[in-house]
Structure formats: C-alpha cells, structure tokens
Scaffold this active site. Sequence first.
Site, PDB file in Angstrom:
ATOM      1  N   ALA A  84      84.725  50.486  -7.964  1.00  0.00           N
ATOM      2  CA  ALA A  84      85.848  51.406  -8.095  1.00  0.00           C
ATOM      3  C   ALA A  84      87.164  50.789  -7.596  1.00  0.00           C
ATOM      4  CB  ALA A  84      85.547  52.670  -7.288  1.00  0.00           C
ATOM      5  N   SER A 136      84.301  50.998 -14.022  1.00  0.00           N
ATOM      6  CA  SER A 136      83.903  52.189 -13.259  1.00  0.00           C
ATOM      7  C   SER A 136      84.626  53.442 -13.765  1.00  0.00           C
ATOM      8  CB  SER A 136      84.256  51.979 -11.784  1.00  0.00           C
ATOM      9  OG  SER A 136      84.144  53.184 -11.061  1.00  0.00           O
ATOM     10  N   GLN A 146      80.808  52.681 -16.846  1.00  0.00           N
ATOM     11  CA  GLN A 146      79.930  53.341 -15.863  1.00  0.00           C
ATOM     12  C   GLN A 146      80.349  54.801 -15.752  1.00  0.00           C
ATOM     13  OE1 GLN A 146      81.287  54.120 -12.485  1.00  0.00           O
ATOM     14  NE2 GLN A 146      79.433  55.300 -12.058  1.00  0.00           N
ATOM     15  N   TYR A 189      80.092  58.468 -13.762  1.00  0.00           N
ATOM     16  CA  TYR A 189      79.747  59.429 -12.713  1.00  0.00           C
ATOM     17  C   TYR A 189      79.942  60.799 -13.327  1.00  0.00           C
ATOM     18  CZ  TYR A 189      79.964  56.243  -8.624  1.00  0.00           C
ATOM     19  OH  TYR A 189      79.749  55.267  -7.682  1.00  0.00           O
ATOM     20  N   THR A 213      75.309  56.369 -13.430  1.00  0.00           N
ATOM     21  CA  THR A 213      74.871  56.108 -12.058  1.00  0.00           C
ATOM     22  C   THR A 213      74.143  57.341 -11.527  1.00  0.00           C
ATOM     23  OG1 THR A 213      76.667  54.554 -11.725  1.00  0.00           O
ATOM     24  CG2 THR A 213      75.658  55.478  -9.737  1.00  0.00           C
ATOM     25  N   ARG A 226      79.838  56.551   4.988  1.00  0.00           N
ATOM     26  CA  ARG A 226      79.948  55.096   5.087  1.00  0.00           C
ATOM     27  C   ARG A 226      80.142  54.683   6.541  1.00  0.00           C
ATOM     28  NH1 ARG A 226      81.216  54.029  -0.653  1.00  0.00           N
ATOM     29  NH2 ARG A 226      79.521  55.255  -1.509  1.00  0.00           N
ATOM     30  N   LYS A 254      71.576  53.712 -13.781  1.00  0.00           N
ATOM     31  CA  LYS A 254      71.761  52.795 -12.650  1.00  0.00           C
ATOM     32  C   LYS A 254      71.352  53.465 -11.348  1.00  0.00           C
ATOM     33  CE  LYS A 254      75.461  50.094 -10.399  1.00  0.00           C
ATOM     34  NZ  LYS A 254      75.956  50.855  -9.259  1.00  0.00           N
ATOM     35  N   SER A 314      69.117  49.182  -8.639  1.00  0.00           N
ATOM     36  CA  SER A 314      70.264  49.070  -7.725  1.00  0.00           C
ATOM     37  C   SER A 314      70.088  50.032  -6.565  1.00  0.00           C
ATOM     38  CB  SER A 314      71.551  49.448  -8.489  1.00  0.00           C
ATOM     39  OG  SER A 314      72.669  49.489  -7.626  1.00  0.00           O
ATOM     40  N   HIS A 343      73.009  50.526  -4.929  1.00  0.00           N
ATOM     41  CA  HIS A 343      74.448  50.762  -4.812  1.00  0.00           C
ATOM     42  C   HIS A 343      75.069  49.849  -3.747  1.00  0.00           C
ATOM     43  CE1 HIS A 343      77.238  54.080  -6.333  1.00  0.00           C
ATOM     44  NE2 HIS A 343      78.035  53.333  -5.610  1.00  0.00           N
ATOM     45  N   ARG A 370      75.308  51.170  -0.208  1.00  0.00           N
ATOM     46  CA  ARG A 370      76.400  52.109   0.095  1.00  0.00           C
ATOM     47  C   ARG A 370      75.992  53.569  -0.028  1.00  0.00           C
ATOM     48  NH1 ARG A 370      81.343  49.230  -0.430  1.00  0.00           N
ATOM     49  NH2 ARG A 370      82.596  50.897  -1.366  1.00  0.00           N
ATOM     50  N   ASP A 379      71.150  44.589  -9.483  1.00  0.00           N
ATOM     51  CA  ASP A 379      72.242  44.118  -8.631  1.00  0.00           C
ATOM     52  C   ASP A 379      71.890  44.315  -7.168  1.00  0.00           C
ATOM     53  OD1 ASP A 379      72.881  46.748  -7.731  1.00  0.00           O
ATOM     54  OD2 ASP A 379      74.481  46.998  -9.200  1.00  0.00           O
ATOM     55  N   GLY A 396      73.337  42.035  -3.531  1.00  0.00           N
ATOM     56  CA  GLY A 396      73.134  40.835  -2.725  1.00  0.00           C
ATOM     57  C   GLY A 396      72.931  39.559  -3.513  1.00  0.00           C
TER      58      GLY A 396
HETATM   59  C1  LIG Z   1      83.839  48.472  -3.488  1.00  0.00           C
HETATM   60  C2  LIG Z   1      82.674  48.964  -4.296  1.00  0.00           C
HETATM   61  C3  LIG Z   1      82.858  50.009  -5.184  1.00  0.00           C
HETATM   62  C4  LIG Z   1      81.789  50.448  -5.971  1.00  0.00           C
HETATM   63  N1  LIG Z   1      82.009  51.409  -6.908  1.00  0.00           N
HETATM   64  C5  LIG Z   1      81.005  51.779  -7.740  1.00  0.00           C
HETATM   65  C6  LIG Z   1      81.251  52.683  -8.801  1.00  0.00           C
HETATM   66  O1  LIG Z   1      82.367  53.137  -9.013  1.00  0.00           O
HETATM   67  N2  LIG Z   1      80.198  53.015  -9.583  1.00  0.00           N
HETATM   68  C7  LIG Z   1      78.938  52.509  -9.396  1.00  0.00           C
HETATM   69  O2  LIG Z   1      78.003  52.846 -10.129  1.00  0.00           O
HETATM   70  N3  LIG Z   1      78.695  51.614  -8.412  1.00  0.00           N
HETATM   71  C8  LIG Z   1      79.688  51.241  -7.596  1.00  0.00           C
HETATM   72  N4  LIG Z   1      79.444  50.307  -6.614  1.00  0.00           N
HETATM   73  C9  LIG Z   1      78.120  49.675  -6.523  1.00  0.00           C
HETATM   74  C10 LIG Z   1      78.060  48.415  -7.398  1.00  0.00           C
HETATM   75  O3  LIG Z   1      78.050  48.739  -8.767  1.00  0.00           O
HETATM   76  C11 LIG Z   1      76.813  47.577  -7.143  1.00  0.00           C
HETATM   77  O4  LIG Z   1      75.674  48.406  -7.250  1.00  0.00           O
HETATM   78  C12 LIG Z   1      76.798  46.835  -5.813  1.00  0.00           C
HETATM   79  O5  LIG Z   1      78.082  46.508  -5.367  1.00  0.00           O
HETATM   80  C13 LIG Z   1      75.971  45.579  -5.981  1.00  0.00           C
HETATM   81  O6  LIG Z   1      75.824  44.927  -4.808  1.00  0.00           O
HETATM   82  P1  LIG Z   1      76.710  43.649  -4.320  1.00  0.00           P
HETATM   83  O7  LIG Z   1      78.048  44.201  -3.961  1.00  0.00           O
HETATM   84  O8  LIG Z   1      75.913  43.178  -3.159  1.00  0.00           O
HETATM   85  O9  LIG Z   1      76.760  42.629  -5.444  1.00  0.00           O
HETATM   86  C14 LIG Z   1      80.497  49.867  -5.813  1.00  0.00           C
HETATM   87  C15 LIG Z   1      80.330  48.811  -4.893  1.00  0.00           C
HETATM   88  C16 LIG Z   1      81.396  48.359  -4.153  1.00  0.00           C
HETATM   89  C17 LIG Z   1      81.181  47.198  -3.210  1.00  0.00           C
END
Ligand SMILES: Cc1cc2nc3c(=O)[nH]c(=O)nc-3n(C[C@H](O)[C@H](O)[C@H](O)COP(=O)(O)O)c2cc1C
Length: 349
Positions: A78, A105, A125, A127, A153, A162, A220, A242, A244, A247, A275, A277
Amino acid sequence: MLPFLQDLAEQAARELDPRWHAYLETGAGAEISLHEAEQAWHTYRLRPRVLRAAGAASTAVEILGTRLETPVAVGPTAYHRMFHEQGEVATAAGARAAGALMIASTRATTPLASIAAAAGPWWLQVYLTRERAAIEGLVAEAAELGASALVLTGDTPVLSTRARGRDSVAQMPLDWHQVNLGRHLRPEVDAMRAIEQDPAASLEDIERLAELSGLPVLVKGVLRADDADACLAAGAAGIVVSNHGGRQLDRAVATAYALPEVVAAVGGRAPVLVDGGIRSGVDALVALALGADAVLLGRPVVWGLAAGGSEGVTTVLDGVTADLVEALSLAGVAAVGALSAADVIAARR
Ligand SMILES: Cc1cc2nc3c(=O)[nH]c(=O)nc-3n(C[C@H](O)[C@H](O)[C@H](O)COP(=O)(O)O)c2cc1C
C-alpha cells in the site's frame, strides 16, 4: 539476504520519513512471524545435479495467460507515495522494465489509470471495503484498464495491531487514501469508514468478483491445504500463500512451511504463488522447487522504490532474478519450469 538488498534496506532506513519507515518495516504483535519468515526459507537445502549443460537458465513463465520474463513479481503493498513522490507509477514502470508482474494494491496512492499506463502486465489486489460500491467500482475500472487478474486478500478481515508505526497511516494526506476508492463513493457516505476493510468478506465474494470483472480471481493469504481447497471450490483461479509479511496474525505459520501442503492440495489445478521473507534468488529457487509458480516481493521492492524510484525497483527485480539464474545454473536446472520437489530437501538440524 542478498547484500545489495541489505544496502537498499539500510538506505531506506536512513532516508525515509521515520513514520513511513515504521509502517514499511513493522510486523504484527511481537513480530514473531515477521522474524521467522526469512529464516524458514533457510531450512531447506538443495540437491544439485552435475554436468547438465545448464548454462543460461531460462526464467520465463506464464501464469493464467500472463507471460512474464521472470517469476519474481511485485507483491501488493500500500501507499507508495510514502516512499517516492511518483508512488505506484514508478513501481509499475520499474516492474515493466524488468519484465515482471506488478500487483497494484487497493490502497495505491496514485490513480489506477496512471499505474496501468506505466505498467507491463499487472493485476489488481482487492480488499473488500465496507461500502462495496467503492471496491466494485475500482474492480470494474481495473478490468477496463487492462488488469489481467484480481488478487483477493483474504487474511485481513480487520487490520491487526502493528508493533510499530501505528499512527503512520492516520497521518497520511487524505487524498492519498481516496485517490482511487474515492471516485466510487456516493457523496453522502462517511468516506473513511466506507473504505475500511469489510469484516464480513466471505468465500462467496470470490465468484462475485469473477462475475463482476470477467477476470480470474486468486486468493491471497492462504496457509492451509483445506483452505486452498475451499477457495478453489468457491471459484478461485489461483492461490497466493502468504501471511501478509507477518503483518496480520502474529505467529501465523511461515509461508516456507505452509507452501508444500498447499501445493499438494491444489495438485496442479491452479497456479500457486508465495510471498514472505524472500530475499534472494536462492530463496525463490526453493519456493519454485517446492511447487510455487511465482514469488512476490513486498518490502524489497519498496526499498528499491525509496532508494531509486522506478530504476530502484528494476534493480531489485533484476538483481533477484540474476541470483535465481545463477542458482538454477549451479543446481543443473535449465529452466524454472524444470524444477521439482526432488531438487530440495529439509536441512538436517
Ligand atoms: C508496507 C506494506 C504494505 C502492504 N500492503 C498490502 C496491501 O495493500 N495488500 C495486500 O494484500 N498485502 C499488503 N502487504 C503484504 C504484502 O503483499 C506481502 O504479503 C508481504 O509484504 C510479503 O512479505 P515481504 O515483505 O517479506 O516480501 C503489505 C506489506 C507491506 C510491507
């Protein structure tokens, strides 16, 4: 982690507004899933072959009719204007230059039409928002603008608490929030509430989105075999394994451990992406050997964006792809499509 990614992460830490940097790097809760993600990929070992004339290995793939030069793709993240003034437009251009897929996103901070114009192959993506008209309008727009799939997602019925940067999003300019969803809202609704996550999102929404858009819908956030089955039965065209990026639900299983059971459950009926790491081509190779069709990068793409705009994004995608090519050659594998589960084994502990 590849050293050049570590350098970009450190540069982002030095240069970004601390509020935006905290938002980028945080995990949920005690950040256990966040910290486990990378480590989990390291628990596999490779079983290379010798003398296979695997010189310049091919990384080209096709996923749901989308042809890509590399299976290393831009995961949806995002609010890219936190990280670069051109926001997602720069990210999309960077992905295009690398021949990589861009997943934009729902919470993009630049107009979808500009992202589409800058992108090569791209997906949206999704939401599900409380006011369904907002996301449905955006989905229809995405279909018109040439998105070739949707990624719904499923792991975010509510936003988690968080560990860091909890106030960051609240401090963003209003127009960043509403640049896309705002177009599809009736004037009388409370805009900020209308675009919140809808906690009532369900499996039935998969088919609804597919019908509305005419596009394949991937789900996702899947981490279990039975859930992958349920999503496919409900009409999903693909699965993204995933958590996320650590997060959402802290202590959710690492994707490197969840991937094999999801791949087994899907059994080749649909593509599986993963996804979390992934910080090198060797990590990507492990994921592809375990049965993923592509890998998504979250934070590393944003480090590139923050450090160098579209060129920084290309640098990240090209660098991880180059590392994948080298690893494929060293493993004696001529193309990503030739990888199989026989190429990996659990490390002895
Ligand atoms: C800053 C940030 C914003 C994210 N925003 C979204 C989002 O808008 N929609 C979504 O499905 N996942 C979101 N994610 C999750 C990512 O799509 C993804 O699953 C995750 O970052 C993968 O892990 P990595 O950062 O270790 O590569 C976000 C992740 C981060 C770090």
